[in-house]
Design a protein around this motif. Structure first.
Motif, PDB file in Angstrom:
ATOM      1  N   TYR A   1      19.332   5.169  20.124  1.00 52.43           N
ATOM      2  CA  TYR A   1      18.128   4.907  19.345  1.00 52.43           C
ATOM      3  C   TYR A   1      17.375   3.758  20.014  1.00 52.43           C
ATOM      4  N   LEU A   2      16.153   4.034  20.413  1.00 54.65           N
ATOM      5  CA  LEU A   2      15.360   3.018  21.093  1.00 54.65           C
ATOM      6  C   LEU A   2      14.731   2.084  20.065  1.00 54.65           C
ATOM      7  N   GLU A   3      15.139   0.822  20.090  1.00 56.88           N
ATOM      8  CA  GLU A   3      14.604  -0.136  19.118  1.00 56.88           C
ATOM      9  C   GLU A   3      13.221  -0.617  19.525  1.00 56.88           C
ATOM     10  N   TYR A   4      13.079  -1.067  20.762  1.00 54.53           N
ATOM     11  CA  TYR A   4      11.772  -1.521  21.209  1.00 54.53           C
ATOM     12  C   TYR A   4      11.751  -1.640  22.734  1.00 54.53           C
ATOM     13  N   ILE A   5      10.536  -1.635  23.252  1.00 55.69           N
ATOM     14  CA  ILE A   5      10.295  -1.986  24.658  1.00 55.69           C
ATOM     15  C   ILE A   5       9.185  -3.011  24.645  1.00 55.69           C
TER      16      ILE A   5
ATOM     17  N   GLU B   1      11.717  -5.784  28.611  1.00 53.65           N
ATOM     18  CA  GLU B   1      12.969  -5.826  27.854  1.00 53.65           C
ATOM     19  C   GLU B   1      13.066  -4.560  27.017  1.00 53.65           C
ATOM     20  N   ILE B   2      14.200  -3.889  27.127  1.00 51.16           N
ATOM     21  CA  ILE B   2      14.447  -2.653  26.387  1.00 51.16           C
ATOM     22  C   ILE B   2      15.674  -2.861  25.516  1.00 51.16           C
ATOM     23  N   SER B   3      15.523  -2.583  24.253  1.00 49.33           N
ATOM     24  CA  SER B   3      16.659  -2.714  23.343  1.00 49.33           C
ATOM     25  C   SER B   3      16.957  -1.364  22.711  1.00 49.33           C
ATOM     26  N   LYS B   4      18.213  -0.980  22.769  1.00 48.31           N
ATOM     27  CA  LYS B   4      18.582   0.298  22.162  1.00 48.31           C
ATOM     28  C   LYS B   4      19.948   0.173  21.503  1.00 48.31           C
ATOM     29  N   ILE B   5      20.166   1.034  20.528  1.00 46.21           N
ATOM     30  CA  ILE B   5      21.464   1.090  19.852  1.00 46.21           C
ATOM     31  C   ILE B   5      22.111   2.411  20.219  1.00 46.21           C
TER      32      ILE B   5
ATOM     33  N   PRO C   1      28.680   1.418  16.447  1.00 45.30           N
ATOM     34  CA  PRO C   1      27.408   1.339  17.175  1.00 45.30           C
ATOM     35  C   PRO C   1      27.278   0.019  17.924  1.00 45.30           C
ATOM     36  N   LYS C   2      26.670   0.106  19.079  1.00 49.91           N
ATOM     37  CA  LYS C   2      26.515  -1.080  19.921  1.00 49.91           C
ATOM     38  C   LYS C   2      25.063  -1.211  20.358  1.00 49.91           C
ATOM     39  N   ARG C   3      24.630  -2.432  20.470  1.00 48.82           N
ATOM     40  CA  ARG C   3      23.270  -2.687  20.949  1.00 48.82           C
ATOM     41  C   ARG C   3      23.328  -3.000  22.436  1.00 48.82           C
TER      42      ARG C   3
END
Lengths: 182, 83
Positions: A23-27, A35-39, B69-71
């Motif tokens: 799941y892509l949280e933000y770019i 910065e790319i954050s994903k779960i 789940p992991k970030r």
């Protein structure tokens, strides 16, 4: 105890359980840095209606005048290991503490009997997977192209139809609930 | 690939990491389990796998620590070619 099949590789099915769904949280971009954050969810179940998934599949594999039946994304919900969820520890790596379901108490019984609208408990035969819990509140969408590309490598199994309809009906019921003021 | 200047020691402290260079997440020390993490050191993306520490058997590890789940946070610098 549910039933499952594990030979449905040809397309995305409602009730498919896939592993390692991102799941892509933000770019965000700042001063030349990205910065790319994903779960990464270890297990997710496909919730989109199977007729929509079938029409998308057929439409992509035949020459049609239009792409009216194409889906953009697919609804999924994460599955959490039941033991971890009951302890409220299933999201600890995300630094989230959750409700603790005390053993033998009513909230735990309700969850395990699928009387809590938010959760759906899945017990797999032959220890195929640890007992899992779907959390309907954490549903999200994944672009269908990504799922198509990941299906072969990430496919775990498909919940059989009767049990799949039960999940679907409970999910729609959860989404359509009406919050009344206290 | 550059060798990160830390190991799997649970006593490892975030204070010793240059801020912005490394993203490091783990379970609290009492669990004796480290989470998967991806971090960047001098432009190289490295991945640290889950380490099973002493005192926790495989069944316990599987039941209580695996499959969470992991970030993952990835940082990258945009490099423009000079004309």
């Amino acid at each position: 105890m549910i039933k499952y099949e594990n030979d449905r590789f040809d397309r995305i099915y409602q009730g498919d359980i896939l592993k390692n769904i991102e799941y892509l949280e933000y770019i965000k971009e700042c001063d030349g840095n990205v910065e790319i954050s994903k779960i990464v969810f270890p297990y997710c179940i496909i919730l989109t209606q199977d007729c929509d998934l079938l029409q998308d599949h057929n439409s992509r594999n035949t020459k049609n005048k239009n792409q009216d039946k194409y889906l953009i994304s697919v609804l999924v919900a994460p599955l959490y290991v039941a033991d971890q969820l009951l302890l409220g520890e299933h999201l600890s790596f995300l630094e989230i503490k959750s409700q603790i379901f005390e053993k033998g108490k009513t909230p735990e019984k309700f969850l395990l009997q699928n009387k809590n609208p938010r959760y759906h408990y899945l017990n797999f035969p032959d220890d195929f997977l640890n007992p899992m819990v779907i959390d309907f509140k954490h549903y999200f969408s994944v672009p269908i192209d990504i799922l198509h590309n990941q299906k072969n490598g990430n496919y775990v199994c498909t919940v059989s139809e009767l049990y799949r309809e039960d999940i679907s009906q409970r999910f729609s019921s959860f989404l359509s609930r009406i919050g009344l003021p206290n | 690939m550059n060798d990160p200047s830390f190991d799997n020691d649970l006593e490892y402290s975030l204070d010793s990491v240059t801020k912005g260079d490394i993203e490091f997440r783990r379970e609290s020390s009492k669990t004796s389990i480290e989470t998967n993490s991806v971090y960047e050191v001098n432009g190289d993306l490295l991945e640290k796998r889950t380490e099973l520490k002493s005192g926790i058997d495989k069944e316990t590890e599987q039941r209580y620590f695996s499959n969470k789940p992991k970030r993952i946070i990835i940082r990258a610098r945009i490099i423009h070619d000079q004309i």
